[in-house]
Design an enzyme around this catalytic site. Sequence first.
Site, PDB file in Angstrom:
ATOM      1  N   GLU A 253     -26.159 138.788  40.782  1.00 59.45           N
ATOM      2  CA  GLU A 253     -25.562 140.123  40.867  1.00 59.45           C
ATOM      3  C   GLU A 253     -25.020 140.573  39.507  1.00 59.45           C
ATOM      4  O   GLU A 253     -24.904 141.763  39.230  1.00 59.45           O
ATOM      5  CB  GLU A 253     -24.438 140.126  41.913  1.00 59.45           C
ATOM      6  CG  GLU A 253     -24.272 141.450  42.614  1.00 59.45           C
ATOM      7  CD  GLU A 253     -23.417 141.367  43.877  1.00 59.45           C
ATOM      8  OE1 GLU A 253     -23.891 141.809  44.935  1.00 59.45           O
ATOM      9  OE2 GLU A 253     -22.283 140.857  43.825  1.00 59.45           O
ATOM     10  N   HIS A 274     -38.782 117.033  49.287  1.00 59.95           N
ATOM     11  CA  HIS A 274     -39.829 116.855  50.299  1.00 59.95           C
ATOM     12  C   HIS A 274     -40.294 118.192  50.846  1.00 59.95           C
ATOM     13  O   HIS A 274     -40.932 118.271  51.888  1.00 59.95           O
ATOM     14  CB  HIS A 274     -39.306 115.968  51.431  1.00 59.95           C
ATOM     15  CG  HIS A 274     -38.888 114.621  50.920  1.00 59.95           C
ATOM     16  ND1 HIS A 274     -39.731 113.550  50.862  1.00 59.95           N
ATOM     17  CD2 HIS A 274     -37.720 114.207  50.377  1.00 59.95           C
ATOM     18  CE1 HIS A 274     -39.102 112.516  50.318  1.00 59.95           C
ATOM     19  NE2 HIS A 274     -37.879 112.888  50.011  1.00 59.95           N
ATOM     20  N   LYS A 388     -27.297 150.302  50.444  1.00 55.62           N
ATOM     21  CA  LYS A 388     -26.232 150.842  51.307  1.00 55.62           C
ATOM     22  C   LYS A 388     -26.491 152.319  51.590  1.00 55.62           C
ATOM     23  O   LYS A 388     -26.332 152.789  52.710  1.00 55.62           O
ATOM     24  CB  LYS A 388     -24.876 150.716  50.607  1.00 55.62           C
ATOM     25  CG  LYS A 388     -24.313 149.311  50.583  1.00 55.62           C
ATOM     26  CD  LYS A 388     -22.904 149.354  50.024  1.00 55.62           C
ATOM     27  CE  LYS A 388     -22.400 147.981  49.658  1.00 55.62           C
ATOM     28  NZ  LYS A 388     -21.212 148.014  48.831  1.00 55.62           N
TER      29      LYS A 388
HETATM   30  O1  PA5 Z   1     -19.215 140.328  43.874  1.00 60.10           O
HETATM   31  C1  PA5 Z   1     -19.080 141.449  44.341  1.00 60.10           C
HETATM   32  O2  PA5 Z   1     -18.446 142.329  43.749  1.00 60.10           O
HETATM   33  C2  PA5 Z   1     -19.658 141.800  45.687  1.00 60.10           C
HETATM   34  O3  PA5 Z   1     -20.420 140.751  46.190  1.00 60.10           O
HETATM   35  C3  PA5 Z   1     -18.559 142.116  46.673  1.00 60.10           C
HETATM   36  O4  PA5 Z   1     -17.672 141.039  46.747  1.00 60.10           O
HETATM   37  C4  PA5 Z   1     -19.122 142.404  48.057  1.00 60.10           C
HETATM   38  O5  PA5 Z   1     -20.027 143.466  48.006  1.00 60.10           O
HETATM   39  C5  PA5 Z   1     -18.000 142.744  49.037  1.00 60.10           C
HETATM   40  O6  PA5 Z   1     -17.255 143.822  48.558  1.00 60.10           O
HETATM   41  P1  PA5 Z   1     -15.827 144.154  49.137  1.00 60.10           P
HETATM   42  O7  PA5 Z   1     -14.908 143.052  48.788  1.00 60.10           O
HETATM   43  O8  PA5 Z   1     -15.443 145.437  48.494  1.00 60.10           O
HETATM   44  O9  PA5 Z   1     -15.986 144.286  50.631  1.00 60.10           O
END
Ligand code: PA5
Length: 404
Positions: A253, A274, A388
């Site tokens: 990410e 395996h 989203k």
């Molecule tokens: O690392 C990140 O920023 C994301 O993975 C968020 O943690 C995830 O989308 C969840 O977001 P939030 O804490 O706003 O619900």
Amino acid sequence: MINYQSINNIPKIKFNNSSNMSHYNPVTIGNLLTIQKVANEVNSQAQIFLIIGVGGSFLGARAVIDALTPYFCNKKGVEIVYAGNNMSGAYLKELLVYLDTKEVYVNVISKSGSTMEPALAFRVMKGYMEQRYGETARERILVTTDAEKGILKMIAEKEGYRQFVVPSDVGGRFSVFTPVGLLPIAVAGIDIEAFVRGGRQAELDFSGDSNSAIDYACTRYALYQQGYSVEILASFEPRLNKLHEWWKQLFGESEGKEHKGLYPSTVNYSTDLHAIGQFIQDGSRIMFETLIHFEEIDEDVDIPFSLDDMDGLNYLAGRSMNDINATSKDGVALAHEEGGVPVIRIELPKLDAYHVGYLMMFFMKSCGISASFLEVNPFDQPGVEAYKKKMLELLKEDVVNVRE
Ligand code: PA5
């Protein structure tokens, strides 16, 4: 503290550690005493601690909890269960049934307060808790969110829930050293002081101009430039599976942007030897491997001597499983190198709270540096917003269709 072995023929990349990214310090220590006090309360009042959160809002905690609690039944604390990290109705339904005979506390974690998966799960669980506990439900619901804004913050204020703060300058995947990670980790009976101490030490160790976090970032980038497109994180302890997931999210990410970045993949050995091991040894040469190993793991079993030796394994009698596992790791590294897969090795002395904290900080520091090579911002995730948006459009279309 960390034994980092890179690959011999990788050219050194010049790195100026005065760049902003390298000084990013993701540790914001929550109030450890308050966290521990609430964790003790949960342990005395509940059998189940339900964590509602997705992505960075639960993966860090889950990684540490799985790495440091027993495989079968955690006698040290309450049972930790998770929700809000998928949209399965079957999962939620079965969870509700599972909770019914046990005392429950809920920790809903969302920085934005509006992420669909945890928001839906919390709506269901809030109703469940109110029905089951009435007025006292509010004492059993703990909220971890932004200090000032967001829908979850508004709900927490209105209902009078206890709140823990996600610092506004710390993104989900970098938040394991804040209450996002620390409260669940403490509830699981893990020493949060040692975990944070490990993180702080790594923060110090990896702040200079020359250190293993920089080396790791440089090596990854050099391999990327040479055409390797996949990094496989591998370890030999199944307890580390969720740490792999956290790592995968951290790098995926943070770096996968603007059509750049290594694809982060993970394997658990020896299980995956395996399965996907054939491909790694012999398939398309697109990947390099990063092996994590903790030298000492508390629990172990010795291989017994057998009088008849029918299985022919007496040559291993007296050696421990963990010792044999470590040898298999060395064998795998040699074989994969011979097969044309560059191997980076990251070794730590012991699988405990201190060293897991140390390793996670190592990766977070390295990730920031690595993203700066790619010239991408490691702290946003614009690509996640795309799905989203589409999902919301479709859900809203459904509402219109149903009304018509
Ligand atoms: O690392 C990140 O920023 C994301 O993975 C968020 O943690 C995830 O989308 C969840 O977001 P939030 O804490 O706003 O619900």
